[in-house]
Design a protein around this motif. Structure first.
Motif, short mmCIF file in Angstrom:
data_model
loop_
_atom_site.label_atom_id
_atom_site.label_comp_id
_atom_site.label_asym_id
_atom_site.label_seq_id
_atom_site.Cartn_x
_atom_site.Cartn_y
_atom_site.Cartn_z
N LYS A 197 15.41 3.42 -0.89
CA LYS A 197 16.36 2.80 0.24
C LYS A 197 17.33 1.59 0.71
CE LYS A 197 14.12 7.53 1.45
NZ LYS A 197 13.83 7.87 2.72
N LYS A 198 15.89 1.07 0.42
CA LYS A 198 16.83 -0.61 1.38
C LYS A 198 17.45 -1.20 0.43
CE LYS A 198 14.48 -4.19 2.05
NZ LYS A 198 12.87 -5.62 2.56
N ARG B 162 6.49 5.74 -3.04
CA ARG B 162 6.83 5.80 -1.72
C ARG B 162 7.85 4.28 -1.58
NH1 ARG B 162 2.73 8.66 -0.32
NH2 ARG B 162 1.23 6.94 0.31
N ALA B 163 6.71 3.36 -1.62
CA ALA B 163 7.09 1.44 -2.08
C ALA B 163 8.67 2.20 -2.91
CB ALA B 163 6.26 1.05 -2.66
N ARG C 45 1.48 6.01 -3.61
CA ARG C 45 1.85 4.77 -2.48
C ARG C 45 3.17 3.93 -3.44
NH1 ARG C 45 -4.01 3.69 -1.76
NH2 ARG C 45 -3.64 2.55 -3.15
N GLU D 293 11.06 4.35 -3.56
CA GLU D 293 11.84 4.94 -3.04
C GLU D 293 12.02 4.15 -1.52
OE1 GLU D 293 9.58 8.49 -1.52
OE2 GLU D 293 9.89 9.80 -3.34
N ALA D 294 11.56 3.63 -0.93
CA ALA D 294 11.26 2.12 0.39
C ALA D 294 12.08 1.96 -0.36
CB ALA D 294 10.79 2.39 0.98
#
Length: 126
Positions: free
Chosen positions: A118-119, A111-112, A108, A114-115
């Motif tokens: 990307k943001k 993924r957070a 998690r 990576e998010a």
């Protein structure tokens, strides 16, 4: 006149008999004294030997008590070690159960991240 001349006839065997009786009585007395000395020495030996045996018994009893104390101490140490081993096994089982949860949390977090990255890239690209 002497006693011998007054009471013992000339040529009599009494002087020899009395001498032999005196020698027998003296030698028998010496034998009794010698025998009593052996008995006394034997009794003293028994007293010493009894003391040694009694000391041996005391030493053996002390050794038994010391051995029992050593056994109790070893049992207490073994019990502490068994308790520590049980606690260690419990911690290991807890860690094994937490392993998948930690892996999920790491996933998690990745993924957070990576998010987030990307943001950030998307907002900085504008």
């Amino acid at each position: 006149r002497s006693f011998a001349q007054a009471h013992i006839d000339t040529g009599s065997a009494r002087p020899l008999f009395y001498t032999m009786g005196a020698i027998f009585a003296g030698s028998y007395t010496l034998e009794l004294v010698h025998h009593r000395a052996h008995e006394r020495a034997h009794a003293q030996h028994l007293v010493r030997h009894r003391g040694e045996l009694e000391q041996g018994i005391v030493d053996a009893q002390e050794a038994v008590v010391a051995h029992a104390a050593a056994v109790r101490a070893e049992e207490e140490t073994a019990a502490r070690h068994a308790h520590a081993l049980a606690a260690s096994r419990q911690r290991l089982m807890d860690l094994e159960l937490e392993g998948p949860k930690v892996e999920q949390a790491v996933g998690r977090a990745q993924r957070a991240l990576e998010a987030f990255v990307k943001k950030q890239e998307a907002s900085s690209g504008h």
